[in-house]
Write an enzyme that holds these catalytic residues in place. Structure first.
Site, PDB file in Angstrom:
ATOM      1  N   THR A  95       9.882 -74.669 -22.060  1.00 60.00           N
ATOM      2  CA  THR A  95       8.438 -74.915 -22.218  1.00 60.00           C
ATOM      3  C   THR A  95       7.670 -73.750 -21.613  1.00 60.00           C
ATOM      4  OG1 THR A  95       8.808 -77.293 -22.007  1.00 60.00           O
ATOM      5  CG2 THR A  95       6.545 -76.503 -21.776  1.00 60.00           C
ATOM      6  N   LYS A 170       3.810 -78.575 -27.563  1.00 52.62           N
ATOM      7  CA  LYS A 170       4.511 -79.102 -26.380  1.00 52.62           C
ATOM      8  C   LYS A 170       3.545 -79.245 -25.195  1.00 52.62           C
ATOM      9  CE  LYS A 170       7.685 -80.084 -23.380  1.00 52.62           C
ATOM     10  NZ  LYS A 170       8.053 -81.498 -23.251  1.00 52.62           N
ATOM     11  N   LYS A 238       3.513 -76.923 -13.910  1.00 49.05           N
ATOM     12  CA  LYS A 238       3.453 -75.697 -14.730  1.00 49.05           C
ATOM     13  C   LYS A 238       2.877 -76.012 -16.115  1.00 49.05           C
ATOM     14  CE  LYS A 238       7.185 -75.009 -16.849  1.00 49.05           C
ATOM     15  NZ  LYS A 238       7.835 -75.452 -18.094  1.00 49.05           N
TER      16      LYS A 238
END
Ligand SMILES: NC(=O)C1=CN([C@@H]2O[C@H](COP(=O)(O)OP(=O)(O)OC[C@H]3O[C@@H](n4cnc5c(N)ncnc54)[C@H](OP(=O)(O)O)[C@@H]3O)[C@@H](O)[C@H]2O)C=CC1
Ligand SMILES: O=CCCC(=O)O
Length: 291
Positions: A95, A170, A238
């Site tokens: 990701t 995502k 993150k």
């Protein structure tokens, strides 16, 4: 089919093991090389460096922690770029943000190789069970070549078109998930502090319109204060950070996500980053809310 696999963390280890179980020949590499041992016992070969894995395999998959790891494995000495070229494909399932994917894509294409970004929805258990949701974009011919592997790793693959769309999709999904986790945790705190049984709240939620697998799976362990990492909180934070940056770029106001990010940051500052992202509950229990 022979594939290389770079990055054997929680997700990479489960995914590489799954490929081996389904008859793929897999050559693995991990920065901490000792983490390759378990896969070797299952029949994997080991490469000394990302470059040596790419030299050996027509297709190489990566599953790494964050943008800086994804870039390092490609661009640093002994990295992917040293051996990628005509007839070879590189698939990054980490990701990251769209800019990172685009930078890797440009470099791989310049060397004559093909690149697909393919981040996934689903955590440790879906990775073990081959039930991930794959959010791919980039080189369509490489995507088509990878379908046999994606069919083993996931229950559904989406091809989302131009490079960066997989990363963006995502981040949107994980922004929603992180905000939901905060709302869920606040609800558990509110039930408890107002004299209700949080367990009964879980039962009520599970029967109504907002029932979902995350509440069902994480709720009981949150009530027990148990946070074995399936999805480490540092990665969720993150993802919130990268999603907020995507919001900045597109002038999308996201106050709920911003407040949730603060709670995840607070958890990191308390040294909770390696535990499951549901450990944000401990922060919210402490402060009585994320605001
Ligand atoms: N866990 C989950 O539920 C999910 C995670 N993801 C995403 O998948 C990716 C991997 O997650 P997960 O497996 O949980 O993470 P882990 O933290 O368990 O593993 C991270 C991996 O990245 C490697 N790594 C970190 N920094 C570097 C570096 N500078 N150079 C080379 N390798 C590096 C680690 O190597 P080493 O072993 O040496 O530290 C390890 O193999 C992340 O992007 C995450 O956001 C996506 C869906 C679900
Ligand atoms: O990025 C992690 C996602 C975790 C999940 O989808 O359950």
């Amino acid at each position: 089919m022979e594939v290389g696999f770079l990055g054997l963390g929680i997700m990479g280890k489960a995914m590489a093991a799954n490929l081996l179980r389904h008859g793929f020949r897999v050559t693995v590499w991990n920065r901490t090389l000792s983490k390759c041992d378990e896969l070797v016992a299952m029949g994997a070969a080991v490469g000394d460096t990302p470059a040596s894995v790419v030299a050996k395999c027509k297709y190489t998959i990566a599953m790494l922690s964050d943008p800086s790891a994804a870039l390092s494995v490609v661009f640093d000495k002994d990295g992917v770029l040293e051996q990628i070229g005509e007839g070879k494909g590189y698939v990054d399932m980490s990701t990251v943000d769209a800019a990172t994917s685009c930078k890797i894509s440009e470099a791989v294409k310049q060397k004559g190789g093909a690149f697909v970004e393919a981040p996934v929805s689903g955590s440790k258990k879906p990775a073990e069970d081959g039930q991930l949701v794959i959010l791919a974009a980039g080189d369509k011919a490489l995507y088509d070549d990878m379908v046999p592997a994606f069919d083993v790793l996931g229950k559904k693959s989406f091809f989302l078109g131009e490079m960066g769309n997989g990363a963006k999709m995502k981040l949107v999904v994980n922004m929603i998930m992180g905000s939901m986790m905060n709302a869920f945790s606040e609800g558990l705190c509110l039930a408890d502090k107002s004299g209700l049984s949080p367990q009964t709240l879980l039962d009520v939620l599970d029967l109504g319109a907002i029932a979902n697998p995350m509440f069902k799976m994480k709720g009981p362990s949150m009530l027990q204060g148990s946070y074995n990492p399936a999805f480490p909180l540092k990665h969720q934070q993150k993802d919130m950070r990268l999603a907020l940056s995507l919001g900045d770029e597109n002038a999308v106001s996201m106050p709920v996500a911003a407040a949730s990010n603060e709670a995840f940051k607070k958890a990191r500052s308390l040294g909770l980053g390696d535990l499951d992202f549901s450990v944000v509950h401990e922060v919210l229990k402490g402060t009585g809310g994320s605001g």
